[in-house]
Scaffold this motif. Structure first.
Motif, PDB file in Angstrom:
ATOM      1  N   LEU A 247     -19.643  -9.950  24.241  1.00  0.00           N
ATOM      2  CA  LEU A 247     -19.242 -11.315  24.941  1.00  0.00           C
ATOM      3  C   LEU A 247     -20.299 -11.709  26.159  1.00  0.00           C
ATOM      4  CD1 LEU A 247     -17.029 -13.319  24.943  1.00  0.00           C
ATOM      5  CD2 LEU A 247     -15.981 -11.853  26.864  1.00  0.00           C
ATOM      6  N   HIS A 248     -20.978 -13.066  25.755  1.00  0.00           N
ATOM      7  CA  HIS A 248     -21.785 -13.546  26.850  1.00  0.00           C
ATOM      8  C   HIS A 248     -21.770 -15.053  26.586  1.00  0.00           C
ATOM      9  CE1 HIS A 248     -24.050 -13.633  22.910  1.00  0.00           C
ATOM     10  NE2 HIS A 248     -24.834 -14.472  23.449  1.00  0.00           N
ATOM     11  N   LEU A 267     -15.037 -17.432  20.283  1.00  0.00           N
ATOM     12  CA  LEU A 267     -15.560 -18.361  21.475  1.00  0.00           C
ATOM     13  C   LEU A 267     -14.462 -18.288  22.304  1.00  0.00           C
ATOM     14  CD1 LEU A 267     -17.050 -19.524  18.534  1.00  0.00           C
ATOM     15  CD2 LEU A 267     -18.401 -20.544  20.225  1.00  0.00           C
ATOM     16  N   PHE A 268     -14.850 -18.521  23.710  1.00  0.00           N
ATOM     17  CA  PHE A 268     -13.857 -18.746  24.611  1.00  0.00           C
ATOM     18  C   PHE A 268     -14.591 -19.817  25.472  1.00  0.00           C
ATOM     19  CE2 PHE A 268     -13.003 -14.338  23.740  1.00  0.00           C
ATOM     20  CZ  PHE A 268     -11.901 -14.340  23.733  1.00  0.00           C
ATOM     21  N   PRO A 309     -18.597  -7.089  30.601  1.00  0.00           N
ATOM     22  CA  PRO A 309     -18.564  -5.854  30.325  1.00  0.00           C
ATOM     23  C   PRO A 309     -17.264  -5.639  29.372  1.00  0.00           C
ATOM     24  CG  PRO A 309     -17.678  -6.172  32.357  1.00  0.00           C
ATOM     25  CD  PRO A 309     -18.435  -7.408  32.033  1.00  0.00           C
ATOM     26  N   ILE A 310     -16.494  -6.780  28.875  1.00  0.00           N
ATOM     27  CA  ILE A 310     -15.293  -6.587  28.354  1.00  0.00           C
ATOM     28  C   ILE A 310     -15.484  -6.228  26.667  1.00  0.00           C
ATOM     29  CG2 ILE A 310     -13.016  -7.771  27.794  1.00  0.00           C
ATOM     30  CD1 ILE A 310     -13.243  -9.177  30.270  1.00  0.00           C
ATOM     31  N   ASP A 311     -14.761  -5.544  26.155  1.00  0.00           N
ATOM     32  CA  ASP A 311     -14.867  -5.218  24.663  1.00  0.00           C
ATOM     33  C   ASP A 311     -13.520  -6.214  24.332  1.00  0.00           C
ATOM     34  OD1 ASP A 311     -14.359  -4.588  22.080  1.00  0.00           O
ATOM     35  OD2 ASP A 311     -14.542  -2.611  22.401  1.00  0.00           O
ATOM     36  N   VAL A 312     -13.848  -7.250  23.616  1.00  0.00           N
ATOM     37  CA  VAL A 312     -12.830  -8.184  23.369  1.00  0.00           C
ATOM     38  C   VAL A 312     -12.158  -7.880  22.191  1.00  0.00           C
ATOM     39  CG1 VAL A 312     -14.020 -10.162  24.592  1.00  0.00           C
ATOM     40  CG2 VAL A 312     -14.620  -9.674  22.093  1.00  0.00           C
ATOM     41  N   VAL A 350     -19.985 -11.791  18.772  1.00  0.00           N
ATOM     42  CA  VAL A 350     -20.474 -12.202  17.307  1.00  0.00           C
ATOM     43  C   VAL A 350     -20.552 -10.714  16.728  1.00  0.00           C
ATOM     44  CG1 VAL A 350     -22.148 -13.033  15.711  1.00  0.00           C
ATOM     45  CG2 VAL A 350     -21.797 -14.004  18.051  1.00  0.00           C
ATOM     46  N   ARG A 351     -19.919 -10.364  15.436  1.00  0.00           N
ATOM     47  CA  ARG A 351     -19.639  -9.213  14.813  1.00  0.00           C
ATOM     48  C   ARG A 351     -20.200  -9.526  13.437  1.00  0.00           C
ATOM     49  NH1 ARG A 351     -19.413  -3.885  15.836  1.00  0.00           N
ATOM     50  NH2 ARG A 351     -17.766  -4.326  17.618  1.00  0.00           N
ATOM     51  N   ASN A 352     -21.258  -8.889  12.865  1.00  0.00           N
ATOM     52  CA  ASN A 352     -21.782  -8.965  11.727  1.00  0.00           C
ATOM     53  C   ASN A 352     -20.720  -8.213  10.629  1.00  0.00           C
ATOM     54  OD1 ASN A 352     -24.122 -10.625  12.070  1.00  0.00           O
ATOM     55  ND2 ASN A 352     -25.122  -8.583  12.559  1.00  0.00           N
TER      56      ASN A 352
END
Length: 364
Positions: A247-248, A267-268, A309-312, A350-352
């Motif tokens: 997340l960035h 997306l946020f 640092p959050i694992d969304v 983003v996750r492939n």
């Protein structure tokens, strides 16, 4: 709780968020903000006007790490524009009509700074066909061309290493990965432990790849009316199933051109700080934390100023309680040939979902 504005957000959640913003900006009447939001909802904002889009994008079952911990507000589907090109036709991407269509589909979203997926926008590129071939990629990029890779769960992982290796070595890794972590007969898609995940990310566009696709014209031509036509840079993101970007947010508008494979994007909306306050980020961080304005914990725990640092995908709510106040995410899946517009300062993860190769172009 009863949703408001047809967004799935509860009135109680929105009231809490507005009250918090009032404290931050010293506004005396939350009702004034609430009324303004209701009025804005009725304007022609493309993110709220569903008449602009095709039906919701199909969901995917290929998530390497499902969203097991639900966000308090529901996830919504990313807006999707009509397909620019039928998927069985391949007119030249450089044709003026195609470039006009892409710009026309994006212009209103650029004006509102709202994300959108444009289906099949770059589907006719040679890249969509040629880049699926690993031998072709190795020859075109160059066996000894250096590429920087991220070894670990993601670039926000404190234990990550970022060596530079020959591109040939990375192609060998992709082959080994797909031989080891193949798709099982039952359809399950195993993902390796973080220490075995290697992602060729954030590399400046390799010269050999430029002949296989056309960078959308609006990125460098102001006459299209989508920004100032000032192309800043293009980066390559090439990785196996399960590789990801944490997340960035980015300080510039950008588009993701998806040429190979699929990826899932969350997306946020942008942080509540205005762009003018960016330079004061570090000096105001503690104040923002006390007031609960920074929902994404930007720059904390040793992260870059624009990284969370959050694992969304599996949120630790006790560790990151302010994230409960964040607006609901927009979720979409990019397929080969799609274009995604990511407005500046919008947070994204983003996750492939399978082997993926995309080009990320930044402009203003």
């Amino acid at each position: 709780a009863k949703p408001v504005f047809n967004t799935g957000i509860s009135k109680e959640w929105l009231n809490d968020a507005i009250t918090m913003l009032c404290r931050h900006y010293n506004i005396s009447s939350p009702k004034r903000i609430f009324t303004s939001l209701q009025s804005h909802q009725r304007t022609k904002n493309p993110i709220n006007n569903r008449n602009h889009y095709t039906p919701n994008a199909p969901t995917t079952t290929l998530r390497p790490r499902p969203l097991t911990t639900k966000h308090p507000a529901p996830i919504r589907t990313l807006p999707i524009a009509e397909e620019i090109l039928p998927r069985r036709q391949h007119p030249p991407t450089s044709s003026p009509s195609t470039q006009d269509d892409i710009a026309n589909a994006l212009r209103e979203h650029f004006s509102w700074k709202t994300p959108v997926i444009i289906r099949a926008a770059v589907l006719s590129s040679d890249a969509c066909r040629k880049w699926t071939n690993l031998e072709y990629l190795q020859t075109t990029v160059g066996e000894n061309t250096p590429c920087e890779v991220e070894i670990g769960a993601g670039y926000n992982d404190p234990s990550i290493s970022k060596p530079s290796i020959p591109f040939e070595s990375y192609i060998d890794y992709i082959r080994l990965f797909e031989e080891t972590y193949y798709v099982d007969d039952d359809g399950s898609r195993p993902v390796p432990p973080p220490e075995e995940m290697v992602y060729c990310a954030q590399n400046v566009l390799f010269d050999g790849l430029t002949k296989d696709f056309t960078v959308p014209s609006f990125l460098s031509d102001k006459s299209y009316g989508v920004g100032d036509g000032a192309l800043y840079d293009c980066h390559v993101y090439f990785g196996p199933r399960g590789s990801m970007s944490p997340l960035h947010y980015d300080p510039m508008d950008n588009v993701i051109l998806q040429f190979v494979g699929e990826k899932r994007v969350l997306l946020f909306p942008q942080t509540t700080l205005s762009e003018d306050e960016e330079e004061f980020f570090l000096s105001t961080m503690r104040t923002r934390q006390r007031q609960g304005v920074d929902w994404y914990y930007a720059g904390e725990e040793g992260q870059q100023y624009n990284t969370s640092p959050i694992d969304v995908e599996e949120v630790d709510w006790e560790r990151y309680p302010r994230f409960r106040m964040a607006p609901p995410a927009l979720e979409g899946v990019l397929r080969a040939g799609d274009l995604l517009y990511v407005p500046k300062r919008w947070w994204h993860h983003v996750r492939n979902l399978e082997r993926s190769l995309a080009i990320n172009c930044f402009w203003h």
